[in-house]
Each structure stands twice: as C-alpha cells, then as structure tokens.
Design a protein around this motif. Sequence first.
Motif, short mmCIF file in Angstrom:
data_model
loop_
_atom_site.label_atom_id
_atom_site.label_comp_id
_atom_site.label_asym_id
_atom_site.label_seq_id
_atom_site.Cartn_x
_atom_site.Cartn_y
_atom_site.Cartn_z
N LYS A 1 0.72 -1.09 -0.15
CA LYS A 1 0.00 0.18 -0.01
C LYS A 1 0.97 1.36 -0.08
N GLY A 2 1.90 1.20 0.68
CA GLY A 2 2.71 2.57 0.72
C GLY A 2 3.56 2.76 -0.47
N TYR A 3 3.95 1.51 -1.22
CA TYR A 3 4.72 1.76 -2.26
C TYR A 3 3.76 2.04 -3.39
N TRP A 4 2.47 1.88 -3.66
CA TRP A 4 1.39 2.05 -4.26
C TRP A 4 1.07 3.71 -4.14
N ASN A 5 0.83 4.05 -2.97
CA ASN A 5 0.43 5.42 -2.93
C ASN A 5 1.82 6.21 -3.28
N LYS A 6 2.79 5.88 -3.04
CA LYS A 6 3.92 6.77 -3.51
C LYS A 6 3.87 6.59 -5.30
N ILE A 7 3.48 5.55 -5.68
CA ILE A 7 3.57 5.51 -7.29
C ILE A 7 2.51 6.49 -7.72
N ASP B 1 0.25 8.48 -13.86
CA ASP B 1 -0.23 7.65 -15.19
C ASP B 1 0.05 5.91 -14.84
N TYR B 2 1.07 5.65 -14.36
CA TYR B 2 1.32 4.07 -13.90
C TYR B 2 0.46 3.74 -13.00
N PHE B 3 0.10 4.39 -12.09
CA PHE B 3 -0.98 4.27 -11.10
C PHE B 3 -2.28 3.70 -11.74
N ASN B 4 -2.63 4.82 -12.63
CA ASN B 4 -3.88 4.71 -13.16
C ASN B 4 -3.84 3.58 -14.22
N LYS B 5 -2.64 3.53 -14.90
CA LYS B 5 -2.79 2.06 -15.88
C LYS B 5 -2.86 0.98 -15.20
N MET B 6 -2.36 0.78 -13.99
CA MET B 6 -2.25 -0.62 -13.20
C MET B 6 -3.88 -0.83 -12.86
N ALA B 7 -4.35 0.16 -12.26
CA ALA B 7 -5.71 0.33 -11.54
C ALA B 7 -6.55 -0.56 -12.68
N LYS B 8 -6.34 0.23 -13.84
CA LYS B 8 -7.30 -0.07 -14.96
C LYS B 8 -7.19 -1.53 -15.38
N ALA B 9 -5.92 -2.01 -15.50
CA ALA B 9 -5.42 -3.48 -15.76
C ALA B 9 -6.05 -4.56 -14.75
N GLU B 10 -6.15 -4.05 -13.51
CA GLU B 10 -6.52 -4.86 -12.28
C GLU B 10 -8.14 -5.32 -12.58
N ARG B 11 -8.88 -4.19 -13.11
CA ARG B 11 -10.10 -4.35 -13.13
C ARG B 11 -10.42 -5.10 -14.37
N GLU B 12 -9.63 -4.99 -15.32
CA GLU B 12 -10.06 -5.50 -16.58
C GLU B 12 -9.71 -7.23 -16.45
N GLU C 1 -9.44 1.61 -5.15
CA GLU C 1 -10.41 1.63 -3.75
C GLU C 1 -8.99 1.83 -2.50
N LEU C 2 -7.90 2.07 -3.16
CA LEU C 2 -6.76 2.16 -1.78
C LEU C 2 -6.90 3.53 -1.41
N ASN C 3 -7.00 3.56 -0.04
CA ASN C 3 -6.93 4.77 0.58
C ASN C 3 -5.57 5.56 0.45
N PRO C 4 -5.86 6.86 0.03
CA PRO C 4 -4.53 7.57 -0.22
C PRO C 4 -3.57 7.67 0.98
N GLU C 5 -4.09 7.38 2.03
CA GLU C 5 -3.32 7.72 3.32
C GLU C 5 -2.77 6.37 3.65
#
Length: 261
Positions: free
Chosen positions: A180-186, A192-203, A216-220
């Motif tokens: 979670k900490g890593y992905w919130n830093k990304i 753009d990479y965060f959003n791309k992975m979020a989209k790939a996960e859902r697909e 759904e990841l809480n930014p904090e």
Amino acid sequence: MIIAWWSAGITSAVATKLAIDKYGKDNVLPIYFHIDSAHKDNARFKEQCEEWYKIPIETYKAEKYSDQFDVIKKDRYVNGPSGARCTLVLKKKVRQKLEKELEYTGQVFGFEYSKKEINRAIRFKEQYPSALPMFPLIHHKMTKEECLFFLEGTANIKRPVMYELGYGNNNCIGCVKGGKGYWNKIREDFPDYFNKMAKAEREVGHSCIRNTFLDELNPEEGRKQKIIMPDCGNFCDIEFENVEHKNLEELFLNPNQLELF
C-alpha cells in the motif's frame, strides 16, 4: 566467460565492476533485461556504467511481452502464491534461455553484505548449483550504502532516479509486488502508471494488493510505513530465503567461506 547479471541497480552495477577488475573485461559479459516500464533514466545509467567498465552491457528482452502491463493483459494474471507472472516471463525465462545458449564458468550476482542477503546466497547455491554463482559484494563485505559510495564517490556515477525518489530498488515503475505504501507513492510520483495498473486490475479481475484494488486504495494508507520492495532481480524464486540457514552466522563472519559452501 563469466556472466554478470546487470539489473540497473546499485549493487549489481558495483558487483559487475568488481568482477571485471578481478577477471578482466574480456572475460566478463554484463547482461541486462530491458523492460519498457523501467525508468528512462536507466539508459543514462547504463551508458555511464559501460564507460566505467570499458565494455558494453548486452541487452536482451522477452520476445512476447513488453512490460508487466502487457503480461497482465495477455496472461490475465497479476500476482499470487506462485509469484509474479511478469518476473517469470520478462526475466526468468529469458535468463534460462541464455543459460542454455552460453558457455560460462560463473555467474555474478549483486547480493550485498547483510545477513538477509547472505542467507539468500546460501539458499541460492543450494537450489541452483549449476548456475555457478558468485557474490563479490559479500566477498568484499560491501553493503548497499558502501556500493553507493563506491559508485558516486569513486566512479562519479549518479545513482538511478528511482533511488533519488526514495525507492529501495530500481524495479519497473508500478511493480506488482508493491504494498500500500509503495502504490500510494507511485500514485504521487507516476500517476499515469498508477491509473494504468488500476485499470489493468479491473480488466482481469485481480489486484496487486490482496483484497484491495488500487482504485479503492485509501491515499493515506501505508504512508507512515517504510517502503520495502523486493529487488526484482533475475532470481526472485529462491525457496526458504526467509528461513535462517544453520551456517548463517559462520558465513556472515567469514564470507569468503561462502565460495566453499
């Protein structure tokens, strides 16, 4: 010939240099696996290391995949009990193919001098004896911090940008093994990479983080945690690497004995 697995990381860069100094530049073959999602600064770092080594770093790439996003799209798999699919097809299979094609007398790995890495080295030698592994950093008792000093203070080569940004390793941008900490830093550094992975996960219906999709990841969440990332090198599949070997203490005090283990 000795193969030096160069991953664009600090430790593998210094391990390669130590091997060249010991065996000669004509007897060492540095190899790098290019992945499209790696930071573009890797090209600069590679060029400067080649000047330092006075030999080129050969670059190879998976035939059917460009990066972890391509793997997820084509294989419909993110991460799981068997590990990250991207590591298997982007690195491990490419490495195995080269091992069959090349004749070598040893393979250099950038395992640093620490109990954790020495334990990995022991387990590695047990599981991959045919690789003829060599661990120059352990032999010279060099930690990652000492490697960084050697790289920047002696060779005058600036560390890769991913380290400057606070990441522990120079992995692909958007590593599926991140927490979670890593992905919130990304999310902050590479939206753009965060959003791309979020989209790939859902697909594909699977997530990098267990029970949590990135959208759904809480930014904090994870912000106060130290970002710990596994080094996605060419051998990520070492069994029992977290189980302390009975000879660990002895080899930590006398790392040269690792060659005889």
